[in-house]
Scaffold this active site. Structure first.
Site, PDB file in Angstrom:
ATOM      1  N   GLY A   1    -135.799 -58.433 -62.463  1.00 43.12           N
ATOM      2  CA  GLY A   1    -135.559 -58.011 -61.326  1.00 43.12           C
ATOM      3  C   GLY A   1    -136.392 -56.490 -61.124  1.00 43.12           C
ATOM      4  O   GLY A   1    -135.576 -55.502 -61.853  1.00 43.12           O
TER       5      GLY A   1
ATOM      6  N   THR B   1    -138.546 -55.391 -57.795  1.00 47.14           N
ATOM      7  CA  THR B   1    -138.993 -55.365 -56.528  1.00 47.14           C
ATOM      8  C   THR B   1    -137.720 -54.828 -55.889  1.00 47.14           C
ATOM      9  O   THR B   1    -136.568 -55.357 -55.706  1.00 47.14           O
ATOM     10  CB  THR B   1    -139.488 -56.398 -55.680  1.00 47.14           C
ATOM     11  OG1 THR B   1    -140.639 -56.647 -56.501  1.00 47.14           O
ATOM     12  CG2 THR B   1    -139.962 -55.930 -54.298  1.00 47.14           C
TER      13      THR B   1
ATOM     14  N   THR C   1    -144.041 -51.985 -53.387  1.00 50.65           N
ATOM     15  CA  THR C   1    -144.966 -51.907 -54.415  1.00 50.65           C
ATOM     16  C   THR C   1    -144.924 -50.477 -55.230  1.00 50.65           C
ATOM     17  O   THR C   1    -145.312 -50.550 -56.395  1.00 50.65           O
ATOM     18  CB  THR C   1    -146.474 -52.233 -54.029  1.00 50.65           C
ATOM     19  OG1 THR C   1    -146.390 -53.390 -53.146  1.00 50.65           O
ATOM     20  CG2 THR C   1    -147.295 -52.665 -55.193  1.00 50.65           C
TER      21      THR C   1
ATOM     22  N   GLU D   1    -148.714 -62.268 -67.920  1.00 51.78           N
ATOM     23  CA  GLU D   1    -148.047 -62.704 -66.234  1.00 51.78           C
ATOM     24  C   GLU D   1    -149.245 -62.928 -65.512  1.00 51.78           C
ATOM     25  O   GLU D   1    -149.252 -64.181 -64.970  1.00 51.78           O
ATOM     26  CB  GLU D   1    -147.111 -61.907 -65.749  1.00 51.78           C
ATOM     27  CG  GLU D   1    -146.426 -62.401 -64.316  1.00 51.78           C
ATOM     28  CD  GLU D   1    -145.660 -61.182 -63.432  1.00 51.78           C
ATOM     29  OE1 GLU D   1    -144.663 -61.534 -63.381  1.00 51.78           O
ATOM     30  OE2 GLU D   1    -146.252 -60.456 -63.021  1.00 51.78           O
TER      31      GLU D   1
HETATM   32  C1  LIG Z   1    -141.433 -65.828 -53.201  1.00 51.40           C
HETATM   33  C2  LIG Z   1    -141.517 -64.471 -53.797  1.00 51.40           C
HETATM   34  C3  LIG Z   1    -140.798 -64.384 -55.061  1.00 51.40           C
HETATM   35  C4  LIG Z   1    -141.043 -63.033 -55.818  1.00 51.40           C
HETATM   36  N1  LIG Z   1    -140.432 -63.049 -56.933  1.00 51.40           N
HETATM   37  C5  LIG Z   1    -140.053 -61.744 -57.392  1.00 51.40           C
HETATM   38  C6  LIG Z   1    -139.475 -61.605 -58.878  1.00 51.40           C
HETATM   39  O1  LIG Z   1    -138.717 -62.768 -59.257  1.00 51.40           O
HETATM   40  N2  LIG Z   1    -139.033 -60.452 -59.127  1.00 51.40           N
HETATM   41  C7  LIG Z   1    -139.527 -59.359 -58.599  1.00 51.40           C
HETATM   42  O2  LIG Z   1    -139.359 -58.112 -58.771  1.00 51.40           O
HETATM   43  N3  LIG Z   1    -140.437 -59.175 -57.358  1.00 51.40           N
HETATM   44  C8  LIG Z   1    -140.594 -60.679 -56.990  1.00 51.40           C
HETATM   45  N4  LIG Z   1    -141.273 -60.706 -55.814  1.00 51.40           N
HETATM   46  C9  LIG Z   1    -141.939 -59.713 -55.060  1.00 51.40           C
HETATM   47  C10 LIG Z   1    -143.549 -59.407 -54.942  1.00 51.40           C
HETATM   48  O3  LIG Z   1    -143.709 -58.923 -56.544  1.00 51.40           O
HETATM   49  C11 LIG Z   1    -143.867 -58.397 -53.941  1.00 51.40           C
HETATM   50  O4  LIG Z   1    -143.287 -59.126 -52.836  1.00 51.40           O
HETATM   51  C12 LIG Z   1    -144.985 -57.926 -54.039  1.00 51.40           C
HETATM   52  O5  LIG Z   1    -145.408 -57.104 -55.155  1.00 51.40           O
HETATM   53  C13 LIG Z   1    -145.443 -57.193 -52.713  1.00 51.40           C
HETATM   54  O6  LIG Z   1    -144.576 -56.048 -52.524  1.00 51.40           O
HETATM   55  P1  LIG Z   1    -143.739 -55.917 -51.089  1.00 51.40           P
HETATM   56  O7  LIG Z   1    -143.381 -57.175 -50.854  1.00 51.40           O
HETATM   57  O8  LIG Z   1    -142.764 -54.844 -51.193  1.00 51.40           O
HETATM   58  O9  LIG Z   1    -144.753 -55.445 -50.126  1.00 51.40           O
HETATM   59  P2  LIG Z   1    -145.241 -53.738 -49.997  1.00 51.40           P
HETATM   60  O10 LIG Z   1    -145.431 -52.997 -51.146  1.00 51.40           O
HETATM   61  O11 LIG Z   1    -144.314 -53.509 -48.807  1.00 51.40           O
HETATM   62  O12 LIG Z   1    -146.941 -54.175 -49.429  1.00 51.40           O
HETATM   63  C14 LIG Z   1    -146.768 -54.967 -48.114  1.00 51.40           C
HETATM   64  C15 LIG Z   1    -148.363 -55.133 -48.065  1.00 51.40           C
HETATM   65  O13 LIG Z   1    -148.983 -53.890 -47.858  1.00 51.40           O
HETATM   66  C16 LIG Z   1    -150.208 -53.833 -48.791  1.00 51.40           C
HETATM   67  N5  LIG Z   1    -150.186 -52.241 -49.482  1.00 51.40           N
HETATM   68  C17 LIG Z   1    -149.125 -51.533 -49.926  1.00 51.40           C
HETATM   69  N6  LIG Z   1    -149.596 -50.397 -50.121  1.00 51.40           N
HETATM   70  C18 LIG Z   1    -150.915 -50.626 -49.818  1.00 51.40           C
HETATM   71  C19 LIG Z   1    -151.886 -49.372 -50.290  1.00 51.40           C
HETATM   72  N7  LIG Z   1    -151.872 -48.322 -51.046  1.00 51.40           N
HETATM   73  N8  LIG Z   1    -153.228 -50.071 -50.313  1.00 51.40           N
HETATM   74  C20 LIG Z   1    -153.197 -51.097 -49.630  1.00 51.40           C
HETATM   75  N9  LIG Z   1    -152.621 -51.975 -49.333  1.00 51.40           N
HETATM   76  C21 LIG Z   1    -151.295 -51.708 -49.720  1.00 51.40           C
HETATM   77  C22 LIG Z   1    -149.679 -54.629 -50.077  1.00 51.40           C
HETATM   78  O14 LIG Z   1    -151.033 -55.191 -50.693  1.00 51.40           O
HETATM   79  C23 LIG Z   1    -148.937 -55.603 -49.256  1.00 51.40           C
HETATM   80  O15 LIG Z   1    -150.128 -56.891 -48.818  1.00 51.40           O
HETATM   81  C24 LIG Z   1    -141.499 -61.824 -55.129  1.00 51.40           C
HETATM   82  C25 LIG Z   1    -142.116 -62.081 -53.798  1.00 51.40           C
HETATM   83  C26 LIG Z   1    -142.117 -63.247 -53.379  1.00 51.40           C
HETATM   84  C27 LIG Z   1    -142.631 -63.284 -51.945  1.00 51.40           C
END
Ligand SMILES: Cc1cc2nc3c(=O)[nH]c(=O)nc-3n(C[C@H](O)[C@H](O)[C@H](O)COP(=O)(O)OP(=O)(O)OC[C@H]3O[C@@H](n4cnc5c(N)ncnc54)[C@H](O)[C@@H]3O)c2cc1C
Length: 387
Positions: free
Chosen positions: A123, A125, A131, A245
């Site tokens: 856990g 995100t 991110t 990973e």
């Molecule tokens: C099916 C699924 C399973 C998952 N399982 C897990 C889990 O088990 N545990 C866990 O902790 N997380 C999990 N995640 C979360 C996953 O790691 C995040 O969705 C991923 O890291 C992207 O984070 P975000 O969704 O918050 O996107 P955001 O951080 O909101 O970013 C959205 C978009 O903007 C882009 N972006 C953001 N900042 C920048 C920047 N500075 N420059 C350029 N581009 C940028 C990103 O690349 C992305 O494409 C899961 C996600 C999914 C969809």
């Protein structure tokens, strides 16, 4: 199946393939259709010991390297399955192995190796920070023999099919730390006990058959004994686990890519339109050939990352580049496979649309393509940090 040259892992490949062959396309299709969890498949992989590949023998695992572990993940996806249902069991324990106390390792690792306990969840995100992990708002405050957790997580996978979760929470407020990466800690959370007092799980319906959830913590008490390593060092511990990973997920994408290439070459060779096999047209051949070339290149980078990891050398750049190349290549292969199946690509019974959805995830999770590009720009090329 496209002929690949036998490699040094052929015996391992054959053994994993033999197990996976007991779970044909129809099995995975049926599980996907009912949005179920592939219990029988995951149980079979666990009983055969494949998910304990990285656990040292002294704790009941097989003590294999990342290269072998990656071949196992590749073969699961190449067989038409989806290692996303269980890959957490293979790599989440790395955090315990590297940073847990002797007593914690003795307590958890043998049970994870045998499959008695699943440690499928991690856990990290959160909805508000995305991110930007250092901005997480979930807090863990020490009170006596326990930490009291409040906050929220999102997209946390396999919670309903795991016994334990590794949780990242802030133990020192961001405003009070010198470095923003300090002041976060990781804990082992007993998921069933947590559900009974302080943690609410809300499943997220999503595009893939991937069990993932929102988690809400309200005064969840975690025994202080469940803290892994030093308080405040959790972010560094999580980062430590990411290279394994990323490399394993690269291997899954390579498995997907090879599955798509197998299916599309077979179909394009047989499907006759305008009096000849569609695969005789260069417009059909070239995207397939291009995807195949990219998969082979990604495969080299995957094994380079594995070799460095297994030699205990730094491999952040290679692990990230392998994940980038493999996710991109599998997506190219998926597109070609869907495109050249014509209308049948959309029919469930061909399995192409299911695998297409599954492989698309890896451009976003567990790290998005843009974040890999900025890692390479900053840490490999020495360009200024962009955020
Ligand atoms: C099916 C699924 C399973 C998952 N399982 C897990 C889990 O088990 N545990 C866990 O902790 N997380 C999990 N995640 C979360 C996953 O790691 C995040 O969705 C991923 O890291 C992207 O984070 P975000 O969704 O918050 O996107 P955001 O951080 O909101 O970013 C959205 C978009 O903007 C882009 N972006 C953001 N900042 C920048 C920047 N500075 N420059 C350029 N581009 C940028 C990103 O690349 C992305 O494409 C899961 C996600 C999914 C969809």
């Amino acid at each position: 199946m496209v002929k690949s040259k036998p490699d040094r892992y052929q015996d391992l490949r054959d053994a994993v393939r033999a197990l996976c062959a007991q779970f044909p396309d129809s099995y995975h299709r049926e599980v996907d259709a009912r949005r179920g969890y592939p219990e029988a498949f995951v149980d079979a992989l666990t009983k055969a010991g494949w998910l304990a590949a990285l656990i040292p023998q002294e704790y009941g695992g097989s003590g294999l390297g990342l290269a072998e572990a990656s071949v196992i993940m590749e073969e699961i996806n190449r067989s038409g399955g989806n290692a996303g249902a269980c890959h957490g069991q293979m790599y989440n324990m790395g955090t315990l192995l590297r940073h847990g106390s002797a007593a914690q390792k003795q307590l958890y690792l043998p049970k994870i190796a045998s499959g008695e306990w699943r440690l499928q969840s991690m856990g990290v995100t959160e909805p508000s920070s995305g991110t930007d992990t250092t901005k997480i708002r979930t807090t863990a405050v020490k009170r006596g023999d326990a930490y009291v957790v409040n906050g929220q997580k999102v997209w946390i996978s396999r919670v309903q099919h795991s016994d334990w979760m590794i949780l990242l929470a802030r133990t020192t407020p961001l405003a009070e730390v010198q470095k923003r990466t300090d002041g976060m800690s990781i804990f082992m959370v007993d998921l069933r006990a947590a559900e009974r007092s302080g943690m609410t799980v809300r499943p997220i319906a999503n595009m893939v058959n991937h069990e993932t959830n929102e988690l809400f913590f309200e005064n969840l008490e975690i025994p202080a004994a469940n803290l892994i390593g030093d308080e405040g060092s959790g972010f560094r511990y999580i980062l430590d686990g990411l290279n394994a990973e990323r490399t394993l997920i690269a291997a899954e994408c390579i498995g997907d890519g090879r599955w798509f290439i197998d299916r599309v070459t077979a179909y394009a060779g047989e499907r006759v339109v305008f009096g000849r096999a569609i695969g005789q047209n260069q417009g059909v051949q070239f995207p397939i050939a291009e995807a195949h070339i990219e998969i082979e290149a990604a495969d080299l980078m995957r094994f380079r990352a594995c070799a460095l990891f297994d030699a205990h050398e730094p491999c952040g750049a290679e692990a990230n580049m392998a994940k980038y190349l493999a996710a991109k290549a599998s997506w190219e292969a998926a597109n070609a496979c869907l495109q050249f199946h014509g209308g049948f690509g959309f029919a469930h019974e061909y399995d192409v649309e299911r695998k297409f959805r599954e492989t698309r995830l890896y451009q976003v999770a567990p790290i998005s393509t843009n974040l890999i590009l900025s890692y390479v720009a900053e840490h490999v090329l020495g360009l200024p940090r962009s955020f």
